[in-house]
Design a protein around this motif. Structure first.
Motif, PDB file in Angstrom:
ATOM      1  N   UNK A 157      -1.494   0.441   5.179  1.00 46.08           N
ATOM      2  CA  UNK A 157      -2.016   0.991   5.838  1.00 46.08           C
ATOM      3  C   UNK A 157      -1.583   0.923   7.374  1.00 46.08           C
ATOM      4  N   UNK A 158      -1.997   0.098   8.477  1.00 44.26           N
ATOM      5  CA  UNK A 158      -1.635   0.547   9.912  1.00 44.26           C
ATOM      6  C   UNK A 158      -0.498   1.373  10.393  1.00 44.26           C
ATOM      7  N   UNK A 159       1.146   0.042   8.487  1.00 42.30           N
ATOM      8  CA  UNK A 159       2.430   0.380   9.828  1.00 42.30           C
ATOM      9  C   UNK A 159       2.336   1.724   9.212  1.00 42.30           C
ATOM     10  N   UNK A 160       1.942   1.991   8.019  1.00 43.76           N
ATOM     11  CA  UNK A 160       3.014   3.774   7.820  1.00 43.76           C
ATOM     12  C   UNK A 160       1.992   4.163   7.243  1.00 43.76           C
ATOM     13  N   UNK A 161       0.631   4.644   6.643  1.00 44.08           N
ATOM     14  CA  UNK A 161      -0.519   5.409   6.549  1.00 44.08           C
ATOM     15  C   UNK A 161      -1.607   5.704   7.745  1.00 44.08           C
ATOM     16  N   UNK A 162      -1.807   5.222   9.179  1.00 46.26           N
ATOM     17  CA  UNK A 162      -2.617   5.618   9.656  1.00 46.26           C
ATOM     18  C   UNK A 162      -2.073   6.775  10.712  1.00 46.26           C
ATOM     19  N   UNK A 181       0.106 -15.444  -0.906  1.00 51.19           N
ATOM     20  CA  UNK A 181      -0.207 -15.347  -2.171  1.00 51.19           C
ATOM     21  C   UNK A 181       0.543 -13.916  -2.920  1.00 51.19           C
ATOM     22  N   UNK A 182       1.542 -13.413  -2.694  1.00 47.20           N
ATOM     23  CA  UNK A 182       1.755 -11.916  -3.577  1.00 47.20           C
ATOM     24  C   UNK A 182       3.122 -12.214  -3.696  1.00 47.20           C
ATOM     25  N   UNK A 183       3.665 -12.126  -4.564  1.00 48.50           N
ATOM     26  CA  UNK A 183       5.026 -12.282  -4.768  1.00 48.50           C
ATOM     27  C   UNK A 183       5.995 -11.001  -4.711  1.00 48.50           C
ATOM     28  N   UNK A 184       7.629 -10.604  -4.138  1.00 49.13           N
ATOM     29  CA  UNK A 184       7.617  -9.184  -4.096  1.00 49.13           C
ATOM     30  C   UNK A 184       7.468  -8.573  -3.213  1.00 49.13           C
ATOM     31  N   UNK A 185       8.314  -7.505  -2.947  1.00 51.75           N
ATOM     32  CA  UNK A 185       7.832  -7.228  -1.773  1.00 51.75           C
ATOM     33  C   UNK A 185       6.970  -5.547  -2.119  1.00 51.75           C
ATOM     34  N   UNK A 186       6.715  -5.413  -3.061  1.00 51.20           N
ATOM     35  CA  UNK A 186       5.764  -4.358  -3.165  1.00 51.20           C
ATOM     36  C   UNK A 186       6.020  -2.768  -3.214  1.00 51.20           C
ATOM     37  N   UNK A 187       5.558  -1.729  -3.149  1.00 51.25           N
ATOM     38  CA  UNK A 187       5.327  -0.364  -2.496  1.00 51.25           C
ATOM     39  C   UNK A 187       6.719  -0.141  -1.530  1.00 51.25           C
ATOM     40  N   UNK A 188       7.561   0.264  -0.957  1.00 47.10           N
ATOM     41  CA  UNK A 188       8.039   0.837   0.139  1.00 47.10           C
ATOM     42  C   UNK A 188       8.146   1.841   0.495  1.00 47.10           C
ATOM     43  N   UNK A 189       7.392   1.913   1.852  1.00 53.83           N
ATOM     44  CA  UNK A 189       7.026   3.083   2.338  1.00 53.83           C
ATOM     45  C   UNK A 189       8.055   3.224   3.249  1.00 53.83           C
ATOM     46  N   UNK A 190       8.259   4.516   3.894  1.00 60.94           N
ATOM     47  CA  UNK A 190       9.197   4.202   5.667  1.00 60.94           C
ATOM     48  C   UNK A 190       7.940   4.589   6.111  1.00 60.94           C
ATOM     49  N   UNK A 191       8.455   3.985   7.259  1.00 60.80           N
ATOM     50  CA  UNK A 191       7.169   3.527   8.562  1.00 60.80           C
ATOM     51  C   UNK A 191       7.741   4.577   9.249  1.00 60.80           C
ATOM     52  N   UNK A 192       7.949   5.899   8.772  1.00 55.94           N
ATOM     53  CA  UNK A 192       7.924   7.166   9.588  1.00 55.94           C
ATOM     54  C   UNK A 192       7.022   7.518   8.919  1.00 55.94           C
ATOM     55  N   UNK A 193       6.401   7.485   7.389  1.00 54.96           N
ATOM     56  CA  UNK A 193       5.785   8.060   6.649  1.00 54.96           C
ATOM     57  C   UNK A 193       4.357   9.167   7.827  1.00 54.96           C
ATOM     58  N   UNK A 194       4.014   7.626   8.374  1.00 51.20           N
ATOM     59  CA  UNK A 194       2.732   7.706   9.848  1.00 51.20           C
ATOM     60  C   UNK A 194       2.596   9.676  10.223  1.00 51.20           C
ATOM     61  N   UNK A 195       3.440   9.713  10.957  1.00 52.08           N
ATOM     62  CA  UNK A 195       4.082  10.593  11.476  1.00 52.08           C
ATOM     63  C   UNK A 195       4.091  11.421  11.113  1.00 52.08           C
ATOM     64  N   UNK A 196       4.281  12.066   9.879  1.00 48.50           N
ATOM     65  CA  UNK A 196       4.488  12.987   9.280  1.00 48.50           C
ATOM     66  C   UNK A 196       3.445  13.485   9.158  1.00 48.50           C
ATOM     67  N   UNK A 197       2.478  12.060   8.634  1.00 47.41           N
ATOM     68  CA  UNK A 197       0.824  12.335   8.121  1.00 47.41           C
ATOM     69  C   UNK A 197       0.121  12.498   9.401  1.00 47.41           C
ATOM     70  N   UNK A 198       0.742  12.097  10.108  1.00 43.19           N
ATOM     71  CA  UNK A 198      -0.040  12.920  12.204  1.00 43.19           C
ATOM     72  C   UNK A 198       0.164  14.077  11.682  1.00 43.19           C
ATOM     73  N   UNK A 199       1.230  14.574  11.321  1.00 39.31           N
ATOM     74  CA  UNK A 199       1.334  15.906  11.400  1.00 39.31           C
ATOM     75  C   UNK A 199       0.373  17.018  10.810  1.00 39.31           C
ATOM     76  N   UNK A 200       0.306  16.675   9.328  1.00 37.53           N
ATOM     77  CA  UNK A 200      -0.170  17.243   8.076  1.00 37.53           C
ATOM     78  C   UNK A 200      -1.553  16.850   9.382  1.00 37.53           C
ATOM     79  N   UNK A 201      -2.198  15.703  10.144  1.00 37.51           N
ATOM     80  CA  UNK A 201      -3.769  15.571  10.286  1.00 37.51           C
ATOM     81  C   UNK A 201      -4.341  17.351  11.365  1.00 37.51           C
ATOM     82  N   UNK A 202      -3.026  17.233  12.314  1.00 33.51           N
ATOM     83  CA  UNK A 202      -2.877  18.484  13.395  1.00 33.51           C
ATOM     84  C   UNK A 202      -2.693  19.756  12.478  1.00 33.51           C
TER      85      UNK A 202
END
Lengths: 294, 248
Positions: free
Chosen positions: A195-200, A124-145
């Protein structure tokens, strides 16, 4: 990206509904099964697993601890009891054997939420939406640690939706439900597999384990591929498929980002994808399909 | 990771800089959240054996095994919007106080040691300390005989004693003042729960809130004397004898 073609329809027509939804059903059973282990106690007084996904004790003998939570605790300079380390080691070894992000697709309670959001988004949702780099999550993981080390506190558990949602389901509470709803809306309207693919960071951590894990998905029957793109459409990590499916090298999906959810195997009308070990280099064609069996 | 990334030196540097920025930003965000989560409401008490709050938050896995181990269903896990760090265990004495199990099952169940396994005698637990927070409403301090906090105290006579003194208002009765002895009080909260007033006049406060601390440079003469085994400045103890001129 909306597809005129609805992924899985061809596979259902050729191989039957159950065969085309086999791993999806098994995953839902697995997710509910893990939850049930924790719920029989509070609901019926029959205690199997106590605790949460962060740390648990099964049948009063098997300690399990999420290695990411344990790692944060160590970085926060806590000197733990042996049980925490034993539990983390068992989980770590299990996922080194059974596919790192299999946690994400077979256990994590957020997965059905984001799967539903992904399904609705495809429809039901058209368009690509916000494009996040898949690698973002690894930097987020770094931030958490880093935050754990700097604050001397287990940082991510303050807002970890995975463990909080699970805790709400098992102990009661609302915070995790609110987080799950936010993630659902984010994935539906803002970013595809956002979320799962880019942030978690939990997924990122299991992805690092997955880079070395034994159990993988293999595009063993890739010579049969008819380029229908159904697998790419349903895959929560579409980048991981191409090297295995289109490459000339090993047919095994080696990327740790692959959650080994098996949806590609489900929706493929040519039965190309199978579970295999990471060392399995067999490319066989044509594969026996269920329709030929039956 | 993304295949086909820009592998030129400039591309790598740019990606690294971006990554460092995101990591820093995430880390700063979590830093703020963690600092906020450190605020523990004063009526939220940690289970027996809990490490000091800062160490506790480094150790507590938020698994709830202590909650499951509590035979009286006293412990709860904090929710995101609650007054303690998300998922950490607490109890509120005025609702249900700690029953002080002799085998301390909650602490034993803790997989990480956030609840210290070295705690063997529940009487050594320091979950907080009871304080008479309202002398103006405590019935005993009005000269009545309530005594409830004293009677329900599991360490009655050690952690709470009744000290009798003159009742100046009536001129002929006694006041039995409940006095908490912090060296024995476990902070179980039985007294706060049992206080008959609408709002308890005795409350269990977290140690960090209740405890005073003498400055490190401060010396108590009598303690120093005991340590040294003799007077530190000999002869200073005496005062000059003052009596009228010529008196014997």
């Amino acid at each position: 990206m909306t597809f005129e073609r609805i992924p899985g329809v061809a596979a259902t027509a050729r191989r039957g509904w159950f065969a085309a939804h086999k791993f999806l059903l098994l995953r839902r059973l697995s997710q509910l099964g893990f939850l049930a282990l924790f719920l029989t106690g509070p609901w019926f007084g029959l205690w199997i697993a106590k605790g949460t996904l962060a740390s648990s004790l099964t049948l009063n003998v098997l300690p399990l601890t999420d290695p990411l939570v344990a790692l944060q605790s160590l970085l926060a300079r806590h000197v733990p009891e042996a049980r925490m380390l034993t539990g983390a080691a068992i989980v770590l070894i299990a996922y080194l054997l059974l596919g790192g992000r299999t946690f994400c697709s077979w256990v994590c309670p957020i997965n059905p939420v984001t799967d539903l959001a992904g399904y609705l988004r495809r429809r039901f949702v058209e368009g690509k939406g916000l494009i996040l780099k898949p690698a973002t999550r690894y930097w987020g993981l770094g931030g958490v640690l880093l935050a754990s080390a700097v604050t001397g506190s287990i940082a991510y558990e303050v807002i970890n939706p995975v463990t909080t949602f699970w805790r709400d389901l098992v102990f009661g509470g609302v915070a995790g439900l609110v987080m799950a709803a936010m993630i659902f809306l984010f994935d539906l309207f803002v970013a595809k597999n956002g979320f799962c693919g880019h942030l978690c960071p939990v997924g990122a951590f299991y992805g690092l384990i997955g880079a070395k894990t034994v159990l993988r998905v293999s595009a063993r029957g890739r010579e049969n591929c008819d380029d229908c793109l159904d697998c790419f459409a349903v895959c929560p990590e579409p980048l991981v498929i191409a090297p295995a499916l289109r490459g000339k090298d090993s047919p095994v999906i080696r990327s740790g980002a692959c959650t080994a959810c098996g949806r590609c195997a489900d929706v493929c009308s040519e039965h190309i994808f199978v579970y295999a070990t990471r060392f399995d280099r067999r490319v066989e064609s044509p594969l026996k399909t269920e329709s030929q069996n039956g | 990771m993304a295949a086909g990334a820009n592998m030129t030196r400039r591309g790598l540097l740019r990606d690294a800089a971006r990554g460092a920025a995101v990591t820093g930003l995430c880390s700063a965000g979590f830093f703020g959240l963690v600092q906020q989560s450190r605020a523990l409401a004063p009526n939220f008490l940690r289970p027996p054996g809990a490490l000091a709050e800062a160490d506790f938050l480094a150790a507590c896995l938020r698994c709830g095994l202590c909650v499951r181990a509590c035979p009286y269903d006293i412990l709860k896990l904090a929710d995101f919007v609650g007054a303690a760090a998300n998922g950490t265990p607490y109890f509120v004495a005025r609702k249900i106080p700690c029953e002080m199990c002799e085998d301390i099952p909650c602490a034993k169940a803790c997989p990480s040691g956030a609840l210290d396994h070295a705690l063997e005698n529940i009487d050594d637990a320091r979950m907080g300390v009871a304080v008479i927070t309202s002398r103006e409403t405590c019935l005993n301090l009005q000269g009545l005989r309530c005594d409830v906090c004293h009677r329900v105290c599991p360490l009655s006579g050690k952690a709470i004693t009744l000290e009798d003194r003159h009742n100046a208002r009536t001129g002929k009765h006694a006041i039995f003042e409940p006095v908490v002895h912090a060296d024995a009080c476990t902070g179980c909260g039985k007294c706060e729960k049992a206080c008959v007033l609408e709002e308890a006049a005795i409350k269990v406060l977290p140690l960090a809130l209740a405890n005073g601390k003498i400055a490190a440079h401060y010396r108590l003469g009598w303690e120093e004397k005991k340590k040294a085994g003799h007077e530190l400045v000999p002869g200073i103890g005496g005062l000059p004898v003052r009596r009228p001129e010529g008196a014997p």
